[in-house]
Design an enzyme around this catalytic site. Structure first.
Site, PDB file in Angstrom:
ATOM      1  N   ARG A  28     -13.056 -11.812   2.470  1.00  0.00           N
ATOM      2  CA  ARG A  28     -13.345 -11.067   3.704  1.00  0.00           C
ATOM      3  C   ARG A  28     -14.841 -10.856   3.897  1.00  0.00           C
ATOM      4  O   ARG A  28     -15.336 -10.844   5.018  1.00  0.00           O
ATOM      5  CB  ARG A  28     -12.596  -9.724   3.679  1.00  0.00           C
ATOM      6  CG  ARG A  28     -11.069  -9.922   3.907  1.00  0.00           C
ATOM      7  CD  ARG A  28     -10.290  -8.770   3.340  1.00  0.00           C
ATOM      8  NE  ARG A  28      -8.868  -8.798   3.682  1.00  0.00           N
ATOM      9  CZ  ARG A  28      -7.940  -9.509   3.048  1.00  0.00           C
ATOM     10  NH1 ARG A  28      -8.262 -10.292   2.064  1.00  0.00           N
ATOM     11  NH2 ARG A  28      -6.668  -9.431   3.426  1.00  0.00           N
ATOM     12  N   ARG A 123       3.164 -24.150   2.606  1.00  0.00           N
ATOM     13  CA  ARG A 123       3.381 -22.706   2.786  1.00  0.00           C
ATOM     14  C   ARG A 123       3.432 -22.356   4.275  1.00  0.00           C
ATOM     15  O   ARG A 123       2.724 -22.958   5.080  1.00  0.00           O
ATOM     16  CB  ARG A 123       2.280 -21.916   2.062  1.00  0.00           C
ATOM     17  CG  ARG A 123       2.376 -22.124   0.545  1.00  0.00           C
ATOM     18  CD  ARG A 123       1.294 -21.407  -0.191  1.00  0.00           C
ATOM     19  NE  ARG A 123       1.439 -19.958  -0.092  1.00  0.00           N
ATOM     20  CZ  ARG A 123       0.512 -19.092  -0.511  1.00  0.00           C
ATOM     21  NH1 ARG A 123      -0.615 -19.538  -1.052  1.00  0.00           N
ATOM     22  NH2 ARG A 123       0.707 -17.799  -0.395  1.00  0.00           N
ATOM     23  N   ASP A 316       1.076  -9.670  -6.422  1.00  0.00           N
ATOM     24  CA  ASP A 316       0.522 -10.757  -7.240  1.00  0.00           C
ATOM     25  C   ASP A 316       0.665 -10.495  -8.737  1.00  0.00           C
ATOM     26  O   ASP A 316       0.415 -11.378  -9.560  1.00  0.00           O
ATOM     27  CB  ASP A 316      -0.955 -10.979  -6.895  1.00  0.00           C
ATOM     28  CG  ASP A 316      -1.115 -11.507  -5.473  1.00  0.00           C
ATOM     29  OD1 ASP A 316      -0.171 -12.127  -4.947  1.00  0.00           O
ATOM     30  OD2 ASP A 316      -2.192 -11.288  -4.877  1.00  0.00           O
TER      31      ASP A 316
HETATM   32  C1  S3P Z   1      -3.784 -11.385   0.135  1.00  0.00           C
HETATM   33  C2  S3P Z   1      -2.561 -10.878   0.501  1.00  0.00           C
HETATM   34  C3  S3P Z   1      -1.323 -11.152  -0.245  1.00  0.00           C
HETATM   35  C4  S3P Z   1      -1.604 -11.658  -1.652  1.00  0.00           C
HETATM   36  C5  S3P Z   1      -2.652 -12.725  -1.664  1.00  0.00           C
HETATM   37  C6  S3P Z   1      -3.960 -12.188  -1.085  1.00  0.00           C
HETATM   38  C7  S3P Z   1      -4.952 -11.081   0.968  1.00  0.00           C
HETATM   39  O1  S3P Z   1      -0.590 -12.147   0.458  1.00  0.00           O
HETATM   40  O2  S3P Z   1      -0.420 -12.140  -2.242  1.00  0.00           O
HETATM   41  O3  S3P Z   1      -2.886 -13.156  -2.983  1.00  0.00           O
HETATM   42  O4  S3P Z   1      -6.091 -11.281   0.510  1.00  0.00           O
HETATM   43  O5  S3P Z   1      -4.766 -10.635   2.104  1.00  0.00           O
HETATM   44  P1  S3P Z   1       0.348 -11.769   1.711  1.00  0.00           P
HETATM   45  O6  S3P Z   1      -0.511 -11.210   2.758  1.00  0.00           O
HETATM   46  O7  S3P Z   1       0.978 -13.048   2.121  1.00  0.00           O
HETATM   47  O8  S3P Z   1       1.328 -10.774   1.166  1.00  0.00           O
END
Ligand code: S3P
Length: 435
Positions: A28, A123, A316
Site C-alpha cells: 500500500r 485466482r 494467513d
Molecule cells: C491481504 C488481504 C488478505 C490476505 C492477503 C493480503 C491484503 O486477502 O490473505 O495475504 O494485503 O489486503 P483477502 O483480502 O483476499 O482476504
C-alpha cells in the site's frame, strides 16, 4: 525445483528477532506513494518478491522508485501523469498487487494489461472486477473478467455503495482506490471486518475518509499528499516463529516492532487461548499503524474453536495454526474459513494433505479443518505448492517431528520472508541445526 532438508534435535527457540516489514502495508505504501505527486519515503519495506512486483509495475508507469534494502524512495509525477506501459504489467504471485491495482488502474488515464504467474492466473478476480464494472470500469478478460490476464482501460468512474459479500481487504481496498478518482462518494460496508491498512494509509496521505460502524466513506476526486511511511514488522511472518515457540518446551522469543493492528492480531488471541504465554510491551503508533514488542513463551497447549469474526484477523496464519493444533491437547476446530480455498493454493487441501504425511490427525471440512491432538509427528517430504506459507509451515514442522523434513521447492518462501531460514537458524542456534 530445489529441496531443503531440516532436522533438529530437542530444539529450543530463544532470543530476540526483528521480523521483516509487513507485506500488506509495504504494497500500500508503494501504491499510495505512486498515486500521490511528489516524494514519499518508506522505511522498513518488505523486500519480498510480492512487494518487488508492485514496485516494478509502478516503475513501468513512469514512477521513479529507488530501493536500497528496506528503504524505498518514490518520486511520482502523480497518477494523472502516469505513462501508458509498453509491456504487460506482471504481478507475479501477488494477489494483493493484482486486486488493488485493478481498482487503481480502472480510474487512471492509462490503458494496460495485467497478468501474473500460474497460481495468480487461477485466482478469482471477479470479486473486484464485478463491483468495479458497476462503477463504470472497463476491464476485459476471460471468463467474464474473472481470470488474469485482464485489460484495463482507465476512465472516469462513478461512486458506489458496496456491501461486501466476502471479508476481503483486497476487495475493500480495490473499491476504495477506485473511489478516490470516482464522481461522488463511495462507501464500502463489511459484515466481518477485514484488515484496515488501506483506510489508515489513505488518511495518512491526506485523504478525507470517514468510518462509522463497519462502513467506510470516501469522497471522489481527491488528491493525495506524498508523505513518509514507517512499516512495522509483519505479524503474519512472526506467526510462524510464535507458533514454534508455543510448541517447544523451554522456548521463549521476543519479537521486536511487530505490527499490532487489531485487524491482524488474531494469532495473539489464539496463542493465549491455547495456553501459550504472551507479553506485549508498550504499543507505539507514530504514523498510523500500531506496533510493539511481543514475547511468546511456551505453555502447555489446549485445542480450541476458531471461527467467526476472528477469521479475517488470522486468515494467513491458519496453516501454521493447524500445525500448532497437532501439538495441543484435544480438538481444534477451524471454521468459517472457506477463503483458504482461494489463496495461493487451496490451503485447506494443501495443509491437510501435507500434515497427514507426518501422521497428523487432521481432516478437511468445506470451510476449515478439524485437528485432534496431541500427535507425535514423524519426518517426511512435504510439498510447498509454490505457496510461501505452506513452505514455512513445513519448515516449522521440522522443529517438532521425530525425523528430518524435506521441503520441496522452498524458494517460494522469499515471496514474503526472504531471510526466513537465516532467522530460523538464528533462533534455533542452541539446538543442533542440521541441513
Ligand atoms: C491481504 C488481504 C488478505 C490476505 C492477503 C493480503 C491484503 O486477502 O490473505 O495475504 O494485503 O489486503 P483477502 O483480502 O483476499 O482476504
Amino acid at each position: 525445483m530445489g529441496i531443503k532438508t531440516l532436522e533438529f534435535e530437542n530444539p529450543i527457540l530463544s532470543g530476540k528477532l526483528t521480523i521483516p516489514g509487513d507485506k500488506s502495508i509495504s504494497h500500500r505504501a508503494v501504491m499510495l506513494g505512486s498515486i500521490a505527486k511528489g516524494k514519499t519515503s518508506i522505511s522498513g519495506f518488505l523486500d519480498g518478491e510480492d512487494c518487488i512486483s508492485t514496485i516494478n509495475i509502478f516503475r513501468q508507469l513512469g514512477v521513479s522508485i529507488e530501493r536500497e534494502g528496506t528503504k524505498v524512495t518514490i518520486d511520482s509525477p502523480g497518477m494523472l501523469r502516469w505513462k501508458t506501459p509498453t509491456q504487460v504489467l506482471y504481478a507475479g504471485n501477488s494477489g494483493t498487487t493484482a486486486r488493488l491495482l485493478l481498482g487503481i488502474l480502472a480510474g487512471s488515464r492509462i490503458t494496460s494489461v495485467l497478468t501474473g504467474d500460474e497460481s495468480l492466473s487461477n485466482r478469482p478476480m471477479n470479486r473486484v472486477t464485478l463491483p468495479l464494472r458497476t462503477m463504470g470500469a472497463s476491464i476485459t478478460g476471460e471468463p467474464d473478467s474473472n481470470l488474469l490476464p485482464l485489460s484495463i482501460t482507465g476512465g472516469q468512474l462513478k461512486a458506489i455503495d458496496y456491501t461486501m459479500p466476502v471479508a476481503s481487504a483486497q476487495v475493500k481496498s480495490a473499491i476504495l482506490f477506485a473511489g478516490l478518482t470516482a464522481e461522488g462518494e463511495t462507501s464500502v460496508s463489511e459484515t466481518t471486518v477485514s484488515r484496515d491498512h488501506t483506510e489508515r494509509m489513505l488518511m495518512q496521505f491526506g485523504a478525507d475518509l470517514s468510518k462509522k460502524g463497519n462502513t467506510v466513506r470516501l469522497k471522489g476526486g481527491q488528491l493525495l499528499h506524498a508523505t513518509d511511511v514507517v512499516v512495522p514488522g509483519d505479524i503474519s511472518s512472526a506467526a510462524f516463529f510464535m507458533a514454534a515457540v508455543a510448541m517447544l518446551e523451554r522456548s521463549s522469543v521476543s519479537f521486536k516492532n511487530v505490527g499490532l493492528n487489531p485487524t491482524r492480531t488474531g494469532i495473539i488471541d489464539v496463542l493465549k487461548e491455547m495456553g501459550a504465554q504472551v507479553e506485549i510491551g508498550e504499543e507505539k503508533e507514530p504514523l498510523g499503524e500500531p506496533y510493539g514488542d511481543v514475547t511468546i513463551t511456551y505453555g502447555s497447549l489446549q485445542g480450541i474453536e476458531i471461527s467467526g469474526a476472528i477469521i479475517p484477523t488470522l486468515i494467513d496464519e491458519l496453516p501454521v495454526i493447524a500445525l500448532l493444533a497437532t501439538q495441543a491437547q484435544g480438538t481444534t476446530i477451524i471454521k468459517d474459513a472457506a477463503e483458504l480455498r482461494v489463496k495461493e493454493t487451496d490451503r485447506i487441501v494443501a495443509v491437510t494433505t501435507e500434515l497427514k504425511k507426518l501422521g497428523a490427525d487432521i481432516e478437511a471440512t468445506d470451510d476449515g479443518m478439524i485437528i485432534h491432538g496431541p500427535t507425535a509427528l514423524t519426518g517426511g517430504s512435504l510439498a510447498s505448492y509454490g505457496d510461501h506459507r505452506l513452505g514455512m509451515m513445513a519448515a516449522i514442522a521440522a522443529l517438532v517431528t521425530s525425523g528430518p523434513i524435506q521441503i520441496e521447492d522452498p524458494s517460494c518462501i522469499a515471496i514474503s520472508y526472504p531471510g526466513f531460514f537465516d532467522d530460523l537458524e538464528k533462533l534455533a542456534i542452541s539446538t543442533n541445526l542440521k541441513g
